[in-house]
Write an enzyme that holds these catalytic residues in place. Sequence first.
Site, PDB file in Angstrom:
ATOM      1  CG  HIS A  11      -1.735   1.237   1.329  1.00 56.37           C
ATOM      2  ND1 HIS A  11      -2.669   1.579   0.383  1.00 56.37           N
ATOM      3  CD2 HIS A  11      -1.755   2.240   2.239  1.00 56.37           C
ATOM      4  CE1 HIS A  11      -3.231   2.730   0.726  1.00 56.37           C
ATOM      5  NE2 HIS A  11      -2.695   3.153   1.835  1.00 56.37           N
ATOM      6  CG  ASP A  13      -0.519   6.122   2.126  1.00 57.64           C
ATOM      7  OD1 ASP A  13      -1.686   5.987   1.744  1.00 57.64           O
ATOM      8  OD2 ASP A  13      -0.077   5.657   3.193  1.00 57.64           O
ATOM      9  CG  ASP A 133      -5.242   3.482   4.270  1.00 55.60           C
ATOM     10  OD1 ASP A 133      -5.728   3.124   5.367  1.00 55.60           O
ATOM     11  OD2 ASP A 133      -4.303   4.284   4.186  1.00 55.60           O
ATOM     12  CG  HIS A 383      -6.193   7.192   1.049  1.00 53.36           C
ATOM     13  ND1 HIS A 383      -5.837   6.456  -0.047  1.00 53.36           N
ATOM     14  CD2 HIS A 383      -5.392   6.772   2.044  1.00 53.36           C
ATOM     15  CE1 HIS A 383      -4.865   5.619   0.280  1.00 53.36           C
ATOM     16  NE2 HIS A 383      -4.574   5.798   1.549  1.00 53.36           N
TER      17      HIS A 383
HETATM   18 ZN   LIG Z   1      -3.072   4.970   2.742  1.00 54.90          ZN
END
Ligand SMILES: [Zn+2]
Length: 930
Positions: A11, A13, A133, A383
């Site tokens: 994941h 970001d 997420d 996000h």
């Molecule tokens: Zn995230």
Amino acid sequence: MLNVHLVPHTHDDVGWLKTVDQYYYGGESLSLLSVLSLSGPHAGVQYILDSVVEQLLQNPERRFIYVETVFFHYWWRNQPAAMQTSFVNGGWCMSDEATTHYSAVIDQMTLGLRFLNDTFGPCGRPRVAWHIDPFGHAREHASMFAQMGYDGFFFGRLDYQDRDHRRINRDQELLWRASESLEPPMADLFTGILPNGYNPPEGFCWDQSCDDPPIMDDPNLEDYNVDDVVKRFTKIAHSQALMYKTNDIIMTMGSDFQYENANLWYKNLDKLIRYVNAQQANGSQLNVLYSTPSCYLQELHRANLTWSLKTDDFFPYADDAHNFWTGFYSSRPALKRYERVSNGHLQTCNQLEVLGGPWSREGLFGAGDSETLRRAMAVAQHHDAVSGTEKQHVANDYARMLAVGWQHCQVVVSNSLAALSGSSADRVYCDHLNISACPLTEANKKFSVNVYNPLARPVLWPVRLPVNGCAYTVVPVSKATQQVRKDRGYAVNELVFQARAPPLGYTTYFVSMIQNGPPEASVRHGPPASIQNQFVKATFDPATGLLDSLTNLETEQTIRLKQTFYWYNASDGISSVSEQPSGAYIFRPNSSTPFLIPSSGRAESIQTPEVQEVRQQFGPWVSSVLRLYRDSRALELEWTVGPVPIEDSLGKEVVVRLDSSIRSSGLFYTDSNGREVLQRKKDFRPTWNLRQTEPVAGNYYPINSRAFIKDDEDQLTLVTDRSQGGSSIHNGSLEVMLHRRLLYDDVRGVGEPLNETSDVFPLGLVVRGRLLLSLAPPMLAADAHRPLAQENVLQPLLSFTEGAPPPGTLLEFSGLQAALPPAVHLLTLSQWDQDSLLVRLEHQFQTRESKKHSVPVTVNLQKLFSTLKVVGMSELNLSANQWLEEMKRLDWRPNLDGQPLRKPPRDPSALEVTLSPMQIRTFVLRVVRR
Ligand SMILES: [Zn+2]
Ligand SMILES: *[C@@H]1O[C@H](CO)[C@@H](O)[C@H](O)[C@H]1NC(C)=O
Ligand SMILES: *[C@@H]1O[C@H](CO)[C@@H](O)[C@H](O)[C@H]1NC(C)=O
Ligand SMILES: *[C@@H]1O[C@H](CO)[C@@H](O)[C@H](O)[C@H]1NC(C)=O
Ligand SMILES: *[C@@H]1O[C@H](CO)[C@@H](O)[C@H](O)[C@H]1NC(C)=O
Ligand SMILES: *[C@@H]1O[C@H](CO)[C@@H](O)[C@H](O)[C@H]1NC(C)=O
Ligand SMILES: *[C@@H]1O[C@H](CO)[C@@H](O)[C@H](O)[C@H]1NC(C)=O
């Protein structure tokens, strides 16, 4: 057999603790080293991709999924050789769901998916949407994913009570019917809740950032642990299977920024699969395999079960009784506004790039492009971007990217307007009209204003320009504006007029100051009894000076309406009940009763034929203006909040509250990503018995563009200029959180208190915004708030030139032959290829929302553009990465009887396009210039 689908993933970001570029390279500023433990020592995406690809090539059974196309794109352009991997989601980033606007989400998905299609063709097209997420899930996102052709959707976070309930009922996989308007299965999306958020099961994390023991399988060495590993894994798999319906279960094997050294993961996963499956020879019923979400989804589909049907959404998200993630709906209000404004800039830039032709990109003012802003906007949907949950330096970087993007777009806009108007005058843009600053209009006695309207219908837009002189109607710049403006401008007056701009086109106004000196409109002290135009009347209480009632003069309806500001005292986390402080993500007031911010009693009013306003001060750091323009059907409430004081060591969450006489019975309504509206009920969730533990924060919902309350006669709608959180805590009341300043980190990883300051505001950020209030009978309300909200999202772009327009300048232009019908919104108009355009047409009303407009409407594409002739057209899915006729989705059955599923009617017949309520249709049009 119980099949366990192991899904190796990472994941990554797109900015959070580090900026996007820092995450890609694994670089970081030294001051951050101490707080980076969460995201691993480097968190370097380039190493992850290098390492994973090398590992994939070693064993054809291995699988890996990748999500954030922006990072993949960075990496891919430096790759010498071909490689294979599976994509899921495939947008430029994994967007936030609570604070994004659908138009920007569609754009960012289109950007990422187009790169995948251009690079890998149809094989690169993700079949599964993957939002592991984001902090709660919006129904409109599910609707969009369905229309983008995804077969299913997986996520990790939902309310803890909801999750417990679903685990017990084996209801973690369901069918989400995500639109009340679109004919099923158009907006139906199979939705799965992942078992461990997006982490591996406990004890099975083999990344370099974890410390679970590796599989030690040489019996000759110390610490041989295969039997123990197999036993533990078998137990976990069987207990997980009890919470799901089929004989296939999924395990996410990865987490934040993992797989930088992918060998650690894959070597252990290879062994896990080998040793667990070896037990089959002894009768084990467990089968472990490398898999992907798409492969897992295929198996669920093959099971041919029926699934429960969900029609509401997954907001708000709480991970425990006092931990409601409802603060980020309002965190970083200035960034949220800048993102919304930038979306408008991007749409305008796209449109003018098309209308101005090739000269737009390479013209009189040099080379410009829309791509830079498109990418910056796409990144801003992440996000931890527009959500406001990133570190301060990362927030600054998102704003920087948007500003650079806008500079590139300004060249496009200037080139295009020069080509369309024939004027080569230097054009400037004023980004600070919200604080009455614009050097050109302040300094010049004669100037021209070009008002470009990106909507496909004409608008009447109130223009306010800082000037130092008199002409037409001017009003004095207020004290509050002078205070936020500081030394960034010196105008004494604001010129006010209503500009009329044609659809998808501009009008040019020429302004000539007739004298210096103070305005004729005088400031009256104290509030007036009322302000009113031909449509709206607002009265004021003579005792308090505050708003007292609102009347719609056309429908002859009146409600009592009070407007007050309050602040919630933020929890500091020192409490016996829970140690959760309020922070960037979480809203946790120390008490449900907020503190009133008292009116200072000082009010000023101005009444001119163009505008009437009442300016009020509340304490030293809040002010507001109630404003009515000549032809406006909505009352404007401009708020200015900050610097929020912290000398008392209390964090503050500032709200504006509107208390009305409407009998709202605990119900209120909020929009989803700026589109369809959901009904909310205080202390209630539609799918489980809520145990309410936070009377305020637990009733907060995202407001992206509007919220309303109503009874049988009256509906009060409030249209916002950015995403905000809000609620109706008392009957007849609507509140919106405007600004937050907090002194503690809320322990969700960001590691900073939300304590915004800037160079201009070292004592605390000052933020200004507008709410539009409209009163109407419920059946007529949408007729007003739908166009109002679109006007607010796609505001006209003003650009300025000195002096009068040169002779021969074309002073007015429209890119359309005629305005589109009121129900139709031109959502996208952008250059697709050299001679083709991407066009999206949207029906902007829901079913049953409007007597007049909630009906199908037809548009003829050939009769759309004034300067372009359509010579060919093809229809695509919503994300424009698949031809519509090729779009086939898996069909899923809800567990209810009847409900015949009809395919929506299509009319491939030439250029007549029919739109049903809330439908969006996407086209590539081949065009030639007329
Ligand atoms: Zn995230
Ligand atoms: C299967 O069971 C037999 C007898 O208990 C044992 O000897 C053998 O090692 C087992 N095989 C595996 C793969 O565990
Ligand atoms: C799925 O189930 C339905 C009803 O239970 C049945 O009619 C249908 O034939 C099944 N489909 C397949 C492919 O097995
Ligand atoms: C505000 O909240 C803090 C911490 O949660 C508490 O200690 C304080 O007493 C509260 N102050 C007021 C004025 O309510
Ligand atoms: C908040 O910001 C102010 C102004 O920069 C600073 O003085 C104060 O120490 C900060 N407080 C916290 C808790 O970060
Ligand atoms: C004014 O608008 C700019 C650009 O949209 C934004 O960055 C800024 O925060 C706004 N100013 C205030 C005081 O809200
Ligand atoms: C996807 O890419 C292929 C070429 O790789 C192209 O032929 C096709 O038209 C693209 N599909 C869409 C919907 O743009």
